[in-house]
Design an enzyme around this catalytic site. Sequence first.
Site, PDB file in Angstrom:
ATOM      1  N   GLU A 126       0.820  -1.207   0.000  1.00 43.62           N
ATOM      2  CA  GLU A 126       0.000   0.000   0.000  1.00 43.62           C
ATOM      3  C   GLU A 126       0.857   1.261   0.000  1.00 43.62           C
ATOM      4  O   GLU A 126       0.477   2.276  -0.604  1.00 43.62           O
ATOM      5  CB  GLU A 126      -0.957  -0.049   1.185  1.00 43.62           C
ATOM      6  CG  GLU A 126      -1.974  -1.175   1.011  1.00 43.62           C
ATOM      7  CD  GLU A 126      -2.919  -1.337   2.181  1.00 43.62           C
ATOM      8  OE1 GLU A 126      -4.137  -1.167   1.993  1.00 43.62           O
ATOM      9  OE2 GLU A 126      -2.437  -1.655   3.285  1.00 43.62           O
ATOM     10  N   GLU A 146      -3.492  -9.660   3.439  1.00 45.01           N
ATOM     11  CA  GLU A 146      -4.245  -9.490   4.677  1.00 45.01           C
ATOM     12  C   GLU A 146      -5.279 -10.589   4.914  1.00 45.01           C
ATOM     13  O   GLU A 146      -5.614 -10.913   6.064  1.00 45.01           O
ATOM     14  CB  GLU A 146      -4.939  -8.118   4.679  1.00 45.01           C
ATOM     15  CG  GLU A 146      -3.995  -6.934   4.827  1.00 45.01           C
ATOM     16  CD  GLU A 146      -3.399  -6.451   3.514  1.00 45.01           C
ATOM     17  OE1 GLU A 146      -2.781  -5.369   3.510  1.00 45.01           O
ATOM     18  OE2 GLU A 146      -3.551  -7.147   2.480  1.00 45.01           O
TER      19      GLU A 146
END
Length: 274
Positions: A126, A146
């Site tokens: 990210e 995740e």
Amino acid sequence: MVANQAMAESSNGTPSEPDSGPVARELDGPVAVLTMRYAPHNFLGTELIAGLLDGLRWAGEQRARSVVLRSGLRHFCAGADVGLFESAERGAAPALDVTEVLRAFEELPIPILASVHGACVGGGFELALAADLVVAAESAKIGSVEATVGLNPLMGAIQRVAQRAGAARAKEMALLGRRYDARTLERWNVINRVVPDDQLVGVTSTLAHELANGPTVAHASTKAIVGVAVSAGTRAADEAMAELQRDIWTSSDLKVGLASLAANGPGAARFEGR
């Protein structure tokens, strides 16, 4: 020289200055180089985020004309600090304003180039997506992992992959939680460029200096217009465009560029960055 060894050196080939913080800072001419050194694997948490925010502020204060974000460790960033998720025991999200980080990357009016090697997963992916350009070593492993711990990306990966590669790829990456090779993500248009490991430092430096030696005022306008387009759509960007281009018309860069075009043809201008 392998990528992570090269990252331990400054972009002009000399050792970086000792720095006890999580993000080392140095200037390579007009390029601000931010090197993450938060051992063991640049796990993203409050300390590293604070270091990144300080580094971006410093780059602005130094009047740098581009920024390189890289790692001096084995991996670019191997995900989030699991300590952030202690709040899950209370049924609450972490008390961390991730939008502050994303906003800092977006609002810095100079190009940011992420130079990726090793693992670049979870929050590290990210961070890279928040940059304006991403160059990755061929051996890098990149992804939104995740889902493997029962989460989904918390810092914008879903929407940024959707912007770049479409909804189907964004869902695939978030739902499956896999690591992808850099060539695949280049083909999907998620990252900009893949290079052999031993060329990562050189290519990163070349691109960063090309950006830094370009028309800085126009680059700031470009970042702003793209920001409006991806957040509010093409029509909104069309309507905002004239205002976001206003500073270009009074810039020295434009005068230099037009004079150079008349005298020497296209591509010979030496911009002053103001």
